[in-house]
Structure formats: structure tokens, C-alpha cells
Design a protein around this motif. Structure first.
Motif, PDB file in Angstrom:
ATOM      1  N   ARG A 186      62.552  10.539  -0.487  1.00  0.00           N
ATOM      2  CA  ARG A 186      63.792   9.783  -0.256  1.00  0.00           C
ATOM      3  C   ARG A 186      64.713  10.597   0.654  1.00  0.00           C
ATOM      4  O   ARG A 186      64.616  11.821   0.730  1.00  0.00           O
ATOM      5  CB  ARG A 186      64.496   9.519  -1.587  1.00  0.00           C
ATOM      6  CG  ARG A 186      63.710   8.680  -2.580  1.00  0.00           C
ATOM      7  CD  ARG A 186      64.540   8.373  -3.825  1.00  0.00           C
ATOM      8  NE  ARG A 186      65.245   9.537  -4.344  1.00  0.00           N
ATOM      9  CZ  ARG A 186      64.886  10.218  -5.446  1.00  0.00           C
ATOM     10  NH1 ARG A 186      63.838   9.844  -6.159  1.00  0.00           N
ATOM     11  NH2 ARG A 186      65.585  11.253  -5.844  1.00  0.00           N
ATOM     12  N   LEU A 187      65.614   9.899   1.314  1.00  0.00           N
ATOM     13  CA  LEU A 187      66.558  10.567   2.210  1.00  0.00           C
ATOM     14  C   LEU A 187      67.337  11.654   1.487  1.00  0.00           C
ATOM     15  O   LEU A 187      67.535  12.745   2.030  1.00  0.00           O
ATOM     16  CB  LEU A 187      67.508   9.543   2.842  1.00  0.00           C
ATOM     17  CG  LEU A 187      68.580  10.099   3.773  1.00  0.00           C
ATOM     18  CD1 LEU A 187      67.959  10.856   4.950  1.00  0.00           C
ATOM     19  CD2 LEU A 187      69.471   8.979   4.275  1.00  0.00           C
ATOM     20  N   ASP A 188      67.745  11.392   0.241  1.00  0.00           N
ATOM     21  CA  ASP A 188      68.535  12.391  -0.485  1.00  0.00           C
ATOM     22  C   ASP A 188      67.724  13.620  -0.880  1.00  0.00           C
ATOM     23  O   ASP A 188      68.290  14.607  -1.342  1.00  0.00           O
ATOM     24  CB  ASP A 188      69.213  11.762  -1.712  1.00  0.00           C
ATOM     25  CG  ASP A 188      68.243  11.354  -2.798  1.00  0.00           C
ATOM     26  OD1 ASP A 188      67.190  10.763  -2.481  1.00  0.00           O
ATOM     27  OD2 ASP A 188      68.536  11.612  -3.980  1.00  0.00           O
ATOM     28  N   GLU A 189      66.407  13.587  -0.672  1.00  0.00           N
ATOM     29  CA  GLU A 189      65.547  14.733  -0.978  1.00  0.00           C
ATOM     30  C   GLU A 189      65.211  15.558   0.271  1.00  0.00           C
ATOM     31  O   GLU A 189      64.632  16.637   0.163  1.00  0.00           O
ATOM     32  CB  GLU A 189      64.242  14.259  -1.623  1.00  0.00           C
ATOM     33  CG  GLU A 189      64.466  13.620  -2.977  1.00  0.00           C
ATOM     34  CD  GLU A 189      63.249  12.905  -3.534  1.00  0.00           C
ATOM     35  OE1 GLU A 189      63.057  12.967  -4.766  1.00  0.00           O
ATOM     36  OE2 GLU A 189      62.480  12.293  -2.742  1.00  0.00           O
ATOM     37  N   THR A 190      65.608  15.085   1.452  1.00  0.00           N
ATOM     38  CA  THR A 190      65.257  15.784   2.687  1.00  0.00           C
ATOM     39  C   THR A 190      65.884  17.169   2.849  1.00  0.00           C
ATOM     40  O   THR A 190      65.336  17.975   3.602  1.00  0.00           O
ATOM     41  CB  THR A 190      65.561  14.919   3.921  1.00  0.00           C
ATOM     42  OG1 THR A 190      66.956  14.579   3.958  1.00  0.00           O
ATOM     43  CG2 THR A 190      64.699  13.655   3.934  1.00  0.00           C
ATOM     44  N   PRO A 191      66.964  17.514   2.133  1.00  0.00           N
ATOM     45  CA  PRO A 191      67.415  18.907   2.219  1.00  0.00           C
ATOM     46  C   PRO A 191      66.337  19.912   1.790  1.00  0.00           C
ATOM     47  O   PRO A 191      66.381  21.070   2.207  1.00  0.00           O
ATOM     48  CB  PRO A 191      68.625  18.941   1.276  1.00  0.00           C
ATOM     49  CG  PRO A 191      69.196  17.557   1.387  1.00  0.00           C
ATOM     50  CD  PRO A 191      67.966  16.674   1.441  1.00  0.00           C
ATOM     51  N   LEU A 192      65.356  19.470   1.014  1.00  0.00           N
ATOM     52  CA  LEU A 192      64.229  20.336   0.646  1.00  0.00           C
ATOM     53  C   LEU A 192      63.521  20.839   1.906  1.00  0.00           C
ATOM     54  O   LEU A 192      63.173  22.019   2.009  1.00  0.00           O
ATOM     55  CB  LEU A 192      63.249  19.568  -0.251  1.00  0.00           C
ATOM     56  CG  LEU A 192      61.984  20.299  -0.657  1.00  0.00           C
ATOM     57  CD1 LEU A 192      62.307  21.382  -1.675  1.00  0.00           C
ATOM     58  CD2 LEU A 192      60.976  19.324  -1.239  1.00  0.00           C
ATOM     59  N   VAL A 193      63.326  19.957   2.870  1.00  0.00           N
ATOM     60  CA  VAL A 193      62.655  20.310   4.120  1.00  0.00           C
ATOM     61  C   VAL A 193      63.526  21.281   4.924  1.00  0.00           C
ATOM     62  O   VAL A 193      63.054  22.318   5.396  1.00  0.00           O
ATOM     63  CB  VAL A 193      62.349  19.050   4.956  1.00  0.00           C
ATOM     64  CG1 VAL A 193      61.738  19.416   6.299  1.00  0.00           C
ATOM     65  CG2 VAL A 193      61.448  18.097   4.185  1.00  0.00           C
ATOM     66  N   ILE A 194      64.791  20.941   5.046  1.00  0.00           N
ATOM     67  CA  ILE A 194      65.718  21.765   5.814  1.00  0.00           C
ATOM     68  C   ILE A 194      65.823  23.160   5.201  1.00  0.00           C
ATOM     69  O   ILE A 194      65.728  24.175   5.906  1.00  0.00           O
ATOM     70  CB  ILE A 194      67.098  21.082   5.894  1.00  0.00           C
ATOM     71  CG1 ILE A 194      66.974  19.737   6.615  1.00  0.00           C
ATOM     72  CG2 ILE A 194      68.121  21.991   6.579  1.00  0.00           C
ATOM     73  CD1 ILE A 194      68.184  18.830   6.483  1.00  0.00           C
ATOM     74  N   ASP A 195      65.987  23.224   3.885  1.00  0.00           N
ATOM     75  CA  ASP A 195      66.086  24.519   3.198  1.00  0.00           C
ATOM     76  C   ASP A 195      64.805  25.327   3.338  1.00  0.00           C
ATOM     77  O   ASP A 195      64.848  26.551   3.505  1.00  0.00           O
ATOM     78  CB  ASP A 195      66.410  24.326   1.716  1.00  0.00           C
ATOM     79  CG  ASP A 195      67.812  23.793   1.477  1.00  0.00           C
ATOM     80  OD1 ASP A 195      68.658  23.906   2.400  1.00  0.00           O
ATOM     81  OD2 ASP A 195      68.061  23.257   0.385  1.00  0.00           O
ATOM     82  N   TYR A 196      63.653  24.649   3.262  1.00  0.00           N
ATOM     83  CA  TYR A 196      62.368  25.335   3.376  1.00  0.00           C
ATOM     84  C   TYR A 196      62.291  26.102   4.689  1.00  0.00           C
ATOM     85  O   TYR A 196      61.961  27.294   4.709  1.00  0.00           O
ATOM     86  CB  TYR A 196      61.235  24.318   3.275  1.00  0.00           C
ATOM     87  CG  TYR A 196      59.865  24.850   3.634  1.00  0.00           C
ATOM     88  CD1 TYR A 196      59.144  25.634   2.729  1.00  0.00           C
ATOM     89  CD2 TYR A 196      59.292  24.574   4.867  1.00  0.00           C
ATOM     90  CE1 TYR A 196      57.889  26.115   3.052  1.00  0.00           C
ATOM     91  CE2 TYR A 196      58.035  25.048   5.188  1.00  0.00           C
ATOM     92  CZ  TYR A 196      57.337  25.819   4.282  1.00  0.00           C
ATOM     93  OH  TYR A 196      56.087  26.295   4.609  1.00  0.00           O
ATOM     94  N   PHE A 197      62.581  25.434   5.782  1.00  0.00           N
ATOM     95  CA  PHE A 197      62.463  26.094   7.076  1.00  0.00           C
ATOM     96  C   PHE A 197      63.564  27.123   7.301  1.00  0.00           C
ATOM     97  O   PHE A 197      63.301  28.221   7.788  1.00  0.00           O
ATOM     98  CB  PHE A 197      62.427  25.056   8.206  1.00  0.00           C
ATOM     99  CG  PHE A 197      61.103  24.372   8.319  1.00  0.00           C
ATOM    100  CD1 PHE A 197      60.027  25.000   8.917  1.00  0.00           C
ATOM    101  CD2 PHE A 197      60.921  23.102   7.793  1.00  0.00           C
ATOM    102  CE1 PHE A 197      58.789  24.376   9.011  1.00  0.00           C
ATOM    103  CE2 PHE A 197      59.696  22.462   7.878  1.00  0.00           C
ATOM    104  CZ  PHE A 197      58.623  23.101   8.485  1.00  0.00           C
ATOM    105  N   HIS A 198      64.792  26.792   6.924  1.00  0.00           N
ATOM    106  CA  HIS A 198      65.897  27.729   7.154  1.00  0.00           C
ATOM    107  C   HIS A 198      65.865  28.921   6.198  1.00  0.00           C
ATOM    108  O   HIS A 198      66.475  29.949   6.495  1.00  0.00           O
ATOM    109  CB  HIS A 198      67.246  27.006   7.079  1.00  0.00           C
ATOM    110  CG  HIS A 198      67.604  26.341   8.365  1.00  0.00           C
ATOM    111  ND1 HIS A 198      68.224  26.982   9.401  1.00  0.00           N
ATOM    112  CD2 HIS A 198      67.397  25.062   8.796  1.00  0.00           C
ATOM    113  CE1 HIS A 198      68.394  26.152  10.408  1.00  0.00           C
ATOM    114  NE2 HIS A 198      67.897  24.979  10.069  1.00  0.00           N
TER     115      HIS A 198
END
Length: 102
Positions: free
Chosen positions: A9-21
Motif C-alpha cells: 500500500r502507498l502508506d507502506e512505501t516508506p519501508l522502501v525509502i528507509d531501506y535504501f537510505h
């Protein structure tokens, strides 16, 4: 243990951002990612908003979330999508201690 894989879900996409950063330069290098080319967190959130606002058939990317007993343990990203025909899929395990375990 219950494994569940579903569309992210869109509200779960910070997982992707946090993973890379949050990844080490060594891990990013192993993935073939140049850390100097990562979008900022804010820019990436805007990219996700645009992506999720498009019809599924028109999306240039697609994300699945992997949950173990309800907790996120990783995600799959898809790119080079030809809707209904093919896509490239990548699996990312978000917790370093859980990587390389088969």
C-alpha cells in the motif's frame, strides 16, 4: 510462522525509502545502486504518490510487501514492466541480520 505476500500500500512505501537510505554504501554497491543518485526521501515520496495515482496498467513500477506474522521483513520491486507479459522482479530483505540465510 505465517508468511504473507501482497501488494504494498502507498502508506507502506516508506519501508522502501528507509531501506535504501539506511543501507550501508557496501550493501548499495552490492545491489548496483549509486547512493549519490538516490532521490531524496521527499522526492521519493512524491514519486510513489504519482506511481500509486496511475492505473495499474500504466505503472512503471510495482511493489509487493513480504510479512512474517504481520511484520514487514522485505519487499519485492518490479520494473521493466510490459503489462500482462513480463517484468523484472527484485527481492529485498530489509533486516541485515536476515540476509543471506537461504
Amino acid at each position: 510462522m505465517g508468511l504473507d505476500v501482497r501488494e504494498m500500500r502507498l502508506d507502506e512505501t516508506p519501508l522502501v525509502i528507509d531501506y535504501f537510505h539506511s543501507s550501508t554504501p557496501e550493501h548499495l554497491e552490492m545491489l548496483g545502486v549509486d547512493p549519490t543518485r538516490l532521490p531524496s526521501r521527499e522526492a521519493w515520496a512524491t514519486i510513489f504518490n504519482t506511481l500509486y495515482g496511475a492505473e495499474i496498467e500504466e505503472r512503471r513500477g510495482f511493489f509487493l510487501i513480504w510479512l512474517m506474522d504481520g511484520d514487514p521483513i522485505g519487499f519485492s520491486s518490479c520494473d521493466k514492466i510490459v503489462f500482462g507479459a513480463q517484468a523484472n522482479m527484485h527481492l529485498h530483505v530489509t533486516k541485515p541480520a536476515e540476509r543471506k540465510r537461504g
